[in-house]
Design a protein around this motif. Sequence first.
Motif, PDB file in Angstrom:
ATOM      1  N   ARG A 230       0.841  -1.197   0.000  1.00 47.52           N
ATOM      2  CA  ARG A 230       0.000   0.000   0.000  1.00 47.52           C
ATOM      3  C   ARG A 230       0.873   1.242   0.000  1.00 47.52           C
ATOM      4  O   ARG A 230       1.698   1.438   0.884  1.00 47.52           O
ATOM      5  CB  ARG A 230      -0.913   0.019   1.231  1.00 47.52           C
ATOM      6  N   LEU A 231       0.689   2.057  -1.032  1.00 49.90           N
ATOM      7  CA  LEU A 231       1.373   3.335  -1.155  1.00 49.90           C
ATOM      8  C   LEU A 231       0.309   4.422  -1.138  1.00 49.90           C
ATOM      9  O   LEU A 231      -0.427   4.587  -2.114  1.00 49.90           O
ATOM     10  CB  LEU A 231       2.163   3.413  -2.470  1.00 49.90           C
ATOM     11  N   ILE A 268       9.948   6.655  -4.025  1.00 49.58           N
ATOM     12  CA  ILE A 268       9.152   6.584  -2.792  1.00 49.58           C
ATOM     13  C   ILE A 268      10.048   6.555  -1.556  1.00 49.58           C
ATOM     14  O   ILE A 268       9.594   6.170  -0.477  1.00 49.58           O
ATOM     15  CB  ILE A 268       8.213   5.361  -2.801  1.00 49.58           C
ATOM     16  N   GLU A 271       8.836   7.369   2.121  1.00 50.10           N
ATOM     17  CA  GLU A 271       7.407   7.096   2.269  1.00 50.10           C
ATOM     18  C   GLU A 271       7.179   5.947   3.255  1.00 50.10           C
ATOM     19  O   GLU A 271       7.981   5.014   3.348  1.00 50.10           O
ATOM     20  CB  GLU A 271       6.792   6.729   0.918  1.00 50.10           C
ATOM     21  N   VAL A 273       5.051   2.717   4.056  1.00 55.44           N
ATOM     22  CA  VAL A 273       4.278   1.767   3.265  1.00 55.44           C
ATOM     23  C   VAL A 273       3.864   0.586   4.129  1.00 55.44           C
ATOM     24  O   VAL A 273       4.433   0.333   5.198  1.00 55.44           O
ATOM     25  CB  VAL A 273       5.090   1.254   2.052  1.00 55.44           C
TER      26      VAL A 273
END
Length: 317
Positions: A230-231, A268, A271, A273
């Motif tokens: 999931r991003l 990413i 980020e 995740v």
Amino acid sequence: MKIYQDWHGLGQLHQNLVVGLGNFDGLHLGHRRLIASLVNKAAETGGTAAVFTFFPHPLVVLKPEQAPPLLMTRESKQEMLAALGVQVLLEVPFTSQFAAIGPQEFVAGVLVQELAVAHVFAGYNYTFGRGGRGDAQLLQAAGRQYGFGVHIVSPVMVDEVPVSSTLVRQMLADGEVEAAAAYLGYSPFLEGRVVTGEQRGRLLGFPTANIELPAGLLVPANGVYAVKIRLGKDIYPGVANIGIKPTFHAQGFERTLEVHILDFTGDIYGERVRVFFRRRLRGEQRFASVEQLVEQIHRDITMTRELSGYNSQREVI
């Protein structure tokens, strides 16, 4: 959902509390039955659905050498409890002082005096108070004495086996992520921030996101897994590797989690995740050459694409 660390006067802030007691690590099917029951009771009675739990895990304080790795982070548990309909989370810091409170004192001083509970929900094997001397029978007797409802929730059975956090931990330690999902009610997951790794995957033609994991979490057995990652609000299929990458490193190298995200390009780094483990494709293995490794990675990706639910590039939550 409102989160508190102190129980004093909470019953005055939130009337008619319907409280679930437990540690709730992993929020498996048994936990979910208990929480669904208390949320329904709160709705029926005009009460407030609440959970009373601890951080850290009690064994971290009482017997650190026996403390189990956690199935989810504190933040994930909070997020999932809110999604299940819990309105108030009392997340008490577990200390040696708290552990010294006797079961009768806990009931009279905390549940009755400070929380003014209307109903209490607990699992069939729940224990509480100094030395774990409080149990379901004591709770039921206290309910009759003080006038609050007590609801003891029976175990959820899967394949004639009672669901428990201990069992789920063992399944994940063995790499049995599909079996664990049947007991959890969702795909097991890990979450963390994307950090810079060795960048070897990019050189091999399979760039990977290296996930920095919080300490204390249970990481499934070494191996290669079909996953979804999931991003933000998007979910992509991917192939994850857990282990030391023995083709390049010797035993004793730090275990890592890295994910090749299918059909994805983008930066990413930094980020946060979440990686959902869907199926273990194979154990981790050492290859005689980089060429053999690359051939196997191609097979891993093909197998992942063939799995049900992996046909589209991405899904939106």
